[in-house]
Design a protein around this motif. Structure first.
Motif, PDB file in Angstrom:
ATOM      1  N   ALA A 133       0.834  -1.210   0.000  1.00 15.84           N
ATOM      2  CA  ALA A 133       0.000   0.000   0.000  1.00 15.84           C
ATOM      3  C   ALA A 133       0.864   1.254   0.000  1.00 15.84           C
ATOM      4  O   ALA A 133       0.504   2.268  -0.610  1.00 15.84           O
ATOM      5  N   SER A 147       0.666   4.473  -2.432  1.00 13.38           N
ATOM      6  CA  SER A 147       0.345   5.745  -1.782  1.00 13.38           C
ATOM      7  C   SER A 147       1.395   6.810  -2.048  1.00 13.38           C
ATOM      8  O   SER A 147       1.068   7.987  -2.261  1.00 13.38           O
ATOM      9  N   LEU A 151      -6.867   9.919   2.102  1.00 15.99           N
ATOM     10  CA  LEU A 151      -6.103   8.908   1.379  1.00 15.99           C
ATOM     11  C   LEU A 151      -6.824   7.572   1.524  1.00 15.99           C
ATOM     12  O   LEU A 151      -7.007   7.069   2.639  1.00 15.99           O
ATOM     13  N   ALA A 205      -6.486   3.680   0.675  1.00 12.40           N
ATOM     14  CA  ALA A 205      -5.492   2.676   0.307  1.00 12.40           C
ATOM     15  C   ALA A 205      -6.140   1.300   0.352  1.00 12.40           C
ATOM     16  O   ALA A 205      -6.779   0.943   1.352  1.00 12.40           O
ATOM     17  N   ALA A 248      -4.171   3.340  -4.554  1.00  8.01           N
ATOM     18  CA  ALA A 248      -4.280   4.498  -3.652  1.00  8.01           C
ATOM     19  C   ALA A 248      -4.966   5.635  -4.392  1.00  8.01           C
ATOM     20  O   ALA A 248      -4.665   5.896  -5.561  1.00  8.01           O
TER      21      ALA A 248
END
Length: 393
Positions: free
Chosen positions: A104, A108, A185, A187, A216
């Protein structure tokens, strides 16, 4: 007081401000070679009938290759991963506890770089996965890896399966629109290592479909800062659960890992309910007087499998190519559960950019739909719009 509360909300609809994806570097398997390798590494070549059945299934999936964190070295170190009669949950959990947030992180970091603002400007984090359990969970680990502020508001979505990405984006929309200045955000990170096992006749479809990946997305509502460019505006989002379909899709944690079950009726059930789910989403966006032609939209549909895409295309009478982004992602990556819808959005964004550079090519429609499906059976539906004006990407 009313004025004060209004100032706490964002301006207008939330929007996708950045998208990124990542896959593990462990193993890339061609679908044509998968059955041979799977039966060899699981020491199951003597099960000739099952192997021939898996080959037939693989040939019908529309998948060309998939990515996996799992390698033959990992399986040699953990023979219990192959034998479902042996307890292996602890060993699986130890690996994914580190690797799921790390994957992740790769996605991200790319999304934050595209967004153009520092990671410390993230106010909310939503992490969706079926691949990890425990507390503190993958959301806290990702926040630490990215250097997010201690005040970031974290939410973990566990075991939502293939609708996890849609649910996370739905929640991100609500957070962004109701918290002025929020930057969320999302994810999604999935690894099949947690559910891998030797062939037993009941899990062949899952072995033929699923792969590993992470997506992401950064979501925010106005006012936008300099440099922020909305990719897709999120006009409305709804969730629909098909009654009495709990049997059709599910996951169960056991001593031997995570067990999937997927009923053959799933494409039919989705086909019977997809239009109503779409109408619910458009009523939320436009009111009761809904007039929409499905072929006038662009489509981001979770590619749970080729029969699902075929059934949706058939029921809605979609023109050839309307589900091209979904079919492309299925072909190149397989089904990565909740992360897959982020790959589809990224592919749509890529196609949109290419079309803008080709004046002879018809551009994507302004309005579109995102759909994801999972246990329940649950359908997440979101009405999207490609923004116009100076911020258009």
């Amino acid at each position: 007081m009313h004025e004060s509360r209004s100032m706490q909300h964002g301006d207008g609809h939330a929007a996708v401000l950045a998208i990124a994806t990542a896959n593990p570097s462990g193993t890339i398997l061609s679908q044509d070679e998968f059955a041979d390798q799977f039966f060899r590494i699981s020491k199951s070549d003597h099960l000739i009938g099952l192997k021939e059945k898996l080959i037939r299934i693989c040939n019908k999936t529309g998948i060309e290759k998939r990515h996996f964190h799992m390698t033959e070295e990992i399986l040699r170190a953990h023979p219990e991963f192959v034998d479902r009669a042996l307890p292996s949950l602890d060993a699986r959990s130890d690996i994914v506890a580190t690797e799921v947030p790390k994957l992740a992180e790769f996605a991200s970091v790319k999304a934050i770089a595209e967004w153009g603002r520092p990671a410390t400007d993230i106010t909310h984090l939503i992490f969706s996965t079926y691949s990890a359990s425990g507390a503190p969970s993958a959301d806290l680990q990702l926040a630490s890896l990215l250097g997010l502020r201690p005040s970031v508001c974290r939410t973990i979505l566990s075991l939502h399966g293939c609708y996890g990405g849609g649910r996370a984006l739905h929640l991100a929309k609500e957070l962004a629109e109701n918290n002025r200045g929020a930057r969320v955000l999302v994810a999604c990170s999935e690894m099949t290592l947690v559910c891998f096992g030797g062939p037993d006749g009941s899990n062949l479809v899952g072995h033929a479909l699923f792969g590993d990946g992470a997506g992401a997305v950064i979501v925010g509502a106005g006012p936008l800062t300099a440099g922020e460019r909305p990719l897709f505006e999120m006009l409305s989002a709804t969730q629909t659960t098909i009654p009495e379909t709990e049997y059709a899709l599910g996951m169960q944690v056991s001593a031997a890992g995570l067990d999937f079950h997927l009923a053959i009726q799933v494409p039919m059930l989705l086909g019977q309910n997809v239009e109503q789910a779409l109408l619910n989403a458009f009523r939320s966006a436009q009111g009761d007087d809904v007039e929409v032609t499905w072929n006038d939209l662009f489509w981001a549909v979770h590619p749970g499998g080729r029969p699902i895409l075929d059934k949706i295309e058939e029921v809605l009478k979609l023109e050839p190519g309307k589900l091209a982004a979904s079919r492309h992602v299925l072909r190149e990556y397989g089904n990565m559960s909740g992360a897959t819808i982020v790959f589809v959005l990224d592919e749509l964004r890529r196609r949109c950019r290419e079309e803008k550079g080709d004046h002879d090519h018809q551009q994507l429609p302004e309005l579109g739909v995102m759909m994801a499906f999972g246990p329940g059976i649950t359908i997440e539906t979101m009405v999207l719009r490609i923004p116009s004006g100076p911020n258009k990407n």
